[in-house]
Design an enzyme around this catalytic site. Structure first.
Site, PDB file in Angstrom:
ATOM      1  N   GLU A  73       0.815  -1.218   0.000  1.00 53.33           N
ATOM      2  CA  GLU A  73       0.000   0.000   0.000  1.00 53.33           C
ATOM      3  C   GLU A  73       0.849   1.270   0.000  1.00 53.33           C
ATOM      4  O   GLU A  73       0.431   2.311  -0.520  1.00 53.33           O
ATOM      5  CB  GLU A  73      -0.962   0.019   1.190  1.00 53.33           C
ATOM      6  CG  GLU A  73      -2.119  -0.981   1.092  1.00 53.33           C
ATOM      7  CD  GLU A  73      -1.743  -2.375   1.593  1.00 53.33           C
ATOM      8  OE1 GLU A  73      -0.565  -2.606   1.939  1.00 53.33           O
ATOM      9  OE2 GLU A  73      -2.648  -3.238   1.643  1.00 53.33           O
ATOM     10  N   PHE A 135     -11.573  -7.547  14.032  1.00 53.50           N
ATOM     11  CA  PHE A 135     -10.486  -7.990  13.155  1.00 53.50           C
ATOM     12  C   PHE A 135     -10.162  -6.892  12.131  1.00 53.50           C
ATOM     13  O   PHE A 135     -11.058  -6.352  11.492  1.00 53.50           O
ATOM     14  CB  PHE A 135     -10.885  -9.284  12.434  1.00 53.50           C
ATOM     15  CG  PHE A 135      -9.828  -9.755  11.471  1.00 53.50           C
ATOM     16  CD1 PHE A 135      -8.572 -10.143  11.921  1.00 53.50           C
ATOM     17  CD2 PHE A 135     -10.082  -9.778  10.099  1.00 53.50           C
ATOM     18  CE1 PHE A 135      -7.589 -10.553  11.030  1.00 53.50           C
ATOM     19  CE2 PHE A 135      -9.100 -10.192   9.205  1.00 53.50           C
ATOM     20  CZ  PHE A 135      -7.849 -10.576   9.669  1.00 53.50           C
ATOM     21  N   GLN A 136      -8.904  -6.585  12.022  1.00 53.47           N
ATOM     22  CA  GLN A 136      -8.401  -5.549  11.107  1.00 53.47           C
ATOM     23  C   GLN A 136      -9.046  -4.189  11.336  1.00 53.47           C
ATOM     24  O   GLN A 136      -9.284  -3.437  10.392  1.00 53.47           O
ATOM     25  CB  GLN A 136      -8.554  -5.989   9.645  1.00 53.47           C
ATOM     26  CG  GLN A 136      -7.602  -7.145   9.324  1.00 53.47           C
ATOM     27  CD  GLN A 136      -7.455  -7.423   7.853  1.00 53.47           C
ATOM     28  OE1 GLN A 136      -8.385  -7.211   7.076  1.00 53.47           O
ATOM     29  NE2 GLN A 136      -6.280  -7.909   7.461  1.00 53.47           N
ATOM     30  N   LYS A 185     -17.769  -1.042   6.178  1.00 54.58           N
ATOM     31  CA  LYS A 185     -18.178  -2.091   5.233  1.00 54.58           C
ATOM     32  C   LYS A 185     -19.686  -2.086   4.988  1.00 54.58           C
ATOM     33  O   LYS A 185     -20.145  -2.263   3.859  1.00 54.58           O
ATOM     34  CB  LYS A 185     -17.723  -3.465   5.747  1.00 54.58           C
ATOM     35  CG  LYS A 185     -17.908  -4.564   4.732  1.00 54.58           C
ATOM     36  CD  LYS A 185     -17.183  -5.838   5.119  1.00 54.58           C
ATOM     37  CE  LYS A 185     -17.285  -6.863   3.981  1.00 54.58           C
ATOM     38  NZ  LYS A 185     -16.561  -8.102   4.298  1.00 54.58           N
ATOM     39  N   MET A 498      23.800   9.086   2.868  1.00 52.36           N
ATOM     40  CA  MET A 498      23.652  10.397   3.514  1.00 52.36           C
ATOM     41  C   MET A 498      23.922  10.299   5.010  1.00 52.36           C
ATOM     42  O   MET A 498      24.537  11.189   5.610  1.00 52.36           O
ATOM     43  CB  MET A 498      22.242  10.953   3.252  1.00 52.36           C
ATOM     44  CG  MET A 498      22.033  12.340   3.791  1.00 52.36           C
ATOM     45  SD  MET A 498      23.238  13.504   3.097  1.00 52.36           S
ATOM     46  CE  MET A 498      22.293  14.217   1.763  1.00 52.36           C
TER      47      MET A 498
HETATM   48  C1  LIG Z   1      11.908   5.801   5.707  1.00 48.62           C
HETATM   49  C2  LIG Z   1      13.186   6.450   6.102  1.00 48.62           C
HETATM   50  N1  LIG Z   1      14.004   5.866   6.993  1.00 48.62           N
HETATM   51  C3  LIG Z   1      15.176   6.439   7.341  1.00 48.62           C
HETATM   52  C4  LIG Z   1      15.549   7.638   6.789  1.00 48.62           C
HETATM   53  C5  LIG Z   1      16.871   8.294   7.192  1.00 48.62           C
HETATM   54  N2  LIG Z   1      17.748   8.376   6.000  1.00 48.62           N
HETATM   55  C6  LIG Z   1      17.875   9.498   5.268  1.00 48.62           C
HETATM   56  S1  LIG Z   1      18.869   9.317   3.955  1.00 48.62           S
HETATM   57  C7  LIG Z   1      19.199   7.731   4.365  1.00 48.62           C
HETATM   58  C8  LIG Z   1      20.126   6.899   3.534  1.00 48.62           C
HETATM   59  C9  LIG Z   1      19.549   6.530   2.221  1.00 48.62           C
HETATM   60  O1  LIG Z   1      20.387   5.554   1.643  1.00 48.62           O
HETATM   61  P1  LIG Z   1      20.375   5.315   0.100  1.00 48.62           P
HETATM   62  O2  LIG Z   1      19.010   5.077  -0.395  1.00 48.62           O
HETATM   63  O3  LIG Z   1      21.381   4.262  -0.227  1.00 48.62           O
HETATM   64  O4  LIG Z   1      20.821   6.730  -0.478  1.00 48.62           O
HETATM   65  P2  LIG Z   1      22.248   7.439  -0.486  1.00 48.62           P
HETATM   66  O5  LIG Z   1      22.243   8.469   0.595  1.00 48.62           O
HETATM   67  O6  LIG Z   1      23.278   6.372  -0.247  1.00 48.62           O
HETATM   68  O7  LIG Z   1      22.354   8.039  -1.839  1.00 48.62           O
HETATM   69  C10 LIG Z   1      18.517   7.367   5.538  1.00 48.62           C
HETATM   70  C11 LIG Z   1      18.614   6.036   6.195  1.00 48.62           C
HETATM   71  C12 LIG Z   1      14.635   8.234   5.887  1.00 48.62           C
HETATM   72  N3  LIG Z   1      14.873   9.420   5.320  1.00 48.62           N
HETATM   73  N4  LIG Z   1      13.493   7.620   5.540  1.00 48.62           N
END
Ligand SMILES: Cc1ncc(C[n+]2csc(CCOP(=O)(O)OP(=O)(O)O)c2C)c(N)n1
Ligand SMILES: [Mg+2]
Length: 599
Positions: A73, A135-136, A185, A498
């Site tokens: 979803e 449920f759900q 529902k 990042m």
């Molecule tokens: C759902 C979610 N969980 C955690 C984060 C924290 N976060 C921000 S950037 C990042 C790394 C993303 O890794 P990747 O997709 O490999 O991208 P890169 O920075 O390596 O280009 C994380 C864990 C987030 N923004 N969103």
């Protein structure tokens, strides 16, 4: 408004112009599908389940509404967002009660932060079971209360058609946003009299779109008096469909323009008045211009912390004109000297007239000399690696050059997102779709799917991270089966890059839980793509980048995934460290710009 429901007028107005409203006996579920058809929905992304099952039966027969069976979803929600942003129409997603509905929470929150018009329709347990931990059962309207523009719980089939009309009206007018319609529902199975058009009951909902003329005159006066003005352009300008007006206004006044992450492409990157993106990873000229400005004209922006850095030291010399359709944004973070509430298209049109009527014209020649010097000295750049590995920024530059500005790019969240914002040239409004406010990993792929379904003629690229891709890649199955030939560029740095960058800079290179170990090819992205019925390609050397992008461009019948294996140490620069002043921007590690002595 740019975001519009397909119908010519809101239904309550139509009721006065047509002779007799249409009435017919049917189930609530049939009324739901009929109402969706009437408001012009052609695509719904979703997954069925017990509580929403009655709606899926008449949906099976609809020749107007195509239901796309997604694999999660969250994918349905982001696809609806991508569809909305690529088409300017309301995106629709559908889920069952409980876990189906809660899986929509992330995209709903994302759409709320980025003002994206979507309608989420969820099934709910029968009305007599609500509150019994059936449920759900999940109180999805309660859960989404703070992250929806509005939400409804419908338990009477007679309310369904009207509620759908209201939901689409609310989502697409004023400041766009997500609206949830939760339907029990029994409301779906019971019979009702379907009446169309319904009479909307939205007392008090009257978004102001026309700006106040006194405020406009005041703004024009400040523009004439200013010596160092900047147009700070945000997502609201694109959402108002006002990029043509913005171009005319910028050229009329000669004021430099910065475009935020949500506004990339709203003003052409190639235009000589464009200074780039402001903020944490903005260009030195854009950040420096805001810091030195004596007037900031904020259009459809919200002075987000990623733009302002430390608020107390943001643009210390600037007076602020702030135009936004949402009065709650004005003076929320930064005091507005001239607040303007209105739709950006109307605001900019009025500003053009007011500036033309001003006898005086601003003289910004000294300002431009200073800004041109910044551009000359601090262009965007990056370091190549001597081991022959690919610099991720180079991939972006080549994508930009080979794919061209007519394509739509989506991005995940992380370093690759920032490089996609910095190194791909955007010339057209809406050509960069990403998760700005929420920063939701996993956004890119399903958003690309939604964008491609809304604009099948467009080339759609998802620029994704190896981490993000692993959150929503199951929608490749949807793309392959539904015939949605998107292209995915995975920037595979083997890490949650990042976060790793912050560990490098602020945590003494202690790389706690950021290594994804994709060097071990777990997963093997090429094999994974093939397992999903897509074409998988791998690129490991800079000299192969062009040929592989060109190959992907030639494949238009199935989705293509490219695994770009890049250096893990590449970093995003410039950078303003979180919470610090924009004045302390670095254009490379430990490298601060030298501002003019007169600054
Ligand atoms: C759902 C979610 N969980 C955690 C984060 C924290 N976060 C921000 S950037 C990042 C790394 C993303 O890794 P990747 O997709 O490999 O991208 P890169 O920075 O390596 O280009 C994380 C864990 C987030 N923004 N969103
Ligand atoms: Mg990564």
């Amino acid at each position: 408004m740019f975001y519009a429901v397909k119908q010519a007028q809101p239904p309550n107005k139509l009721s006065h112009t047509r002779n007799e409203p249409m009435t017919e006996q049917m189930t609530g579920a049939q009324a739901l599908v009929r109402a969706l058809e009437h408001v012009g929905v052609d695509t719904v992304f979703g997954i069925p389940g017990g509580a929403i099952l009655p709606a899926y039966d008449p949906l099976y027969d609809s020749v107007k509404v195509r239901h796309v069976l997604v694999r999660h979803e969250q994918g349905a929600g982001h696809a609806a967002q991508g569809y909305a942003q690529a088409t300017g129409r309301v995106g629709v997603c559908m889920a069952t009660s409980g876990p189906g509905a809660t899986n929509l929470v992330t995209p709903i929150a994302d759409a709320y932060m980025d003002s994206v018009p979507i309608v989420a329709i969820t099934g709910q347990v029968t009305s007599d079971a609500i509150g019994t931990d059936a449920f759900q059962e999940a109180d999805i309207s309660g859960i989404t209360m703070p992250i929806t523009k509005h939400n409804f719980l419908v338990t009477d089939p007679a309310d369904i058609a009207r509620t759908i009309a209201e939901a689409f009206h609310i989502a697409s007018t004023g400041r766009p946003g997500p609206v949830l319609v939760d339907i029990s529902k029994d409301a779906l199975t019971n019979r009702t009299t379907f009446q169309w058009p319904p009479v909307m009951q939205l007392p008090g909902y009257r978004p102001v779109t026309r700006p106040h003329s006194k405020q406009i005159r005041e703004a024009a006066k400040l523009i004439a008096e200013a010596r160092r003005p900047v147009l700070y352009v945000g997502g609201g300008v694109h959402k108002a469909g006002a990029s043509a007006e913005l171009l005319a206004f910028a050229e009329l006044t000669g004021i430099p323009v910065v475009t935020t992450l949500m506004a990339r492409g709203t003003f052409p990157d190639s235009h000589r008045q464009h200074l780039g993106m402001p903020g944490m990873h903005g260009s030195v000229p854009a950040v420096g211009a805001l810091q030195r400005a004596d007037l900031i004209v904020g259009l459809g922006v919200r002075f987000d912390d990623r733009v302002t850095g430390n608020l107390d030291s943001f643009a210390p010399h600037a007076k602020v004109v702030h135009a936004d359709i949402d009065p709650a944004e004005i003076s929320k973070n930064r005091h507005a000297d001239v607040p303007i509430v209105g739709d950006c298209k109307e605001v900019i049109t009025e500003l053009i007239n007011a500036v033309r009527n001003e006898d005086r014209k601003g003289d910004y020649s000294e300002w431009w000399r200073q800004l041109d010097a910044y551009r000359e000295t601090y262009p965007l750049g990056y370091t190549e690696f001597e081991d022959g590995s690919i610099a991720p920024q180079y991939v972006m530059q080549r994508l930009s050059a080979i794919v061209g500005p007519d394509a739509i790019f989506t991005a995940g969240v992380g370093q690759h997102q920032m490089w996609a914002a910095q190194f791909i040239g955007y010339e057209n409004p809406g050509s960069f779709i990403n998760s700005g406010g929420a920063g939701t990993m996993g956004f890119a792929l399903p958003a690309a799917m939604g964008a491609k379904m809304g604009r099948p003629e467009a080339t759609v690229w998802a620029v994704d991270g190896d981490g993000c891709f692993q959150m929503t890649n199951q929608e490749l199955a949807t793309c392959a089966i539904e015939g949605v030939p998107i292209k995915v560029a995975i920037i595979n740095n083997g890490n949650l890059g990042m976060v790793r960058q912050w560990q490098t800079l602020f945590y003494n290179q202690r790389y706690s839980n950021t290594n994804l170990q994709t060097v071990r090819r777990i997963p093997d992205f090429v094999k994974l793509a093939e397992a999903y019925g897509c074409v998988g390609l791998r690129c490991e050397r800079p000299e192969d980048v062009d040929a592989i992008i060109e190959k992907a461009m030639e494949i238009n019948d199935v989705p293509v995934v490219i695994d770009f294996v890049v250096h893990e140490d590449a970093m995003v620069w410039p950078m303003v460290a979180a919470g610090t002043s924009n004045d302390d921007i670095k254009f490379a590690r430990d490298m601060a710009p030298v501002w003019d002595s007169e600054d």
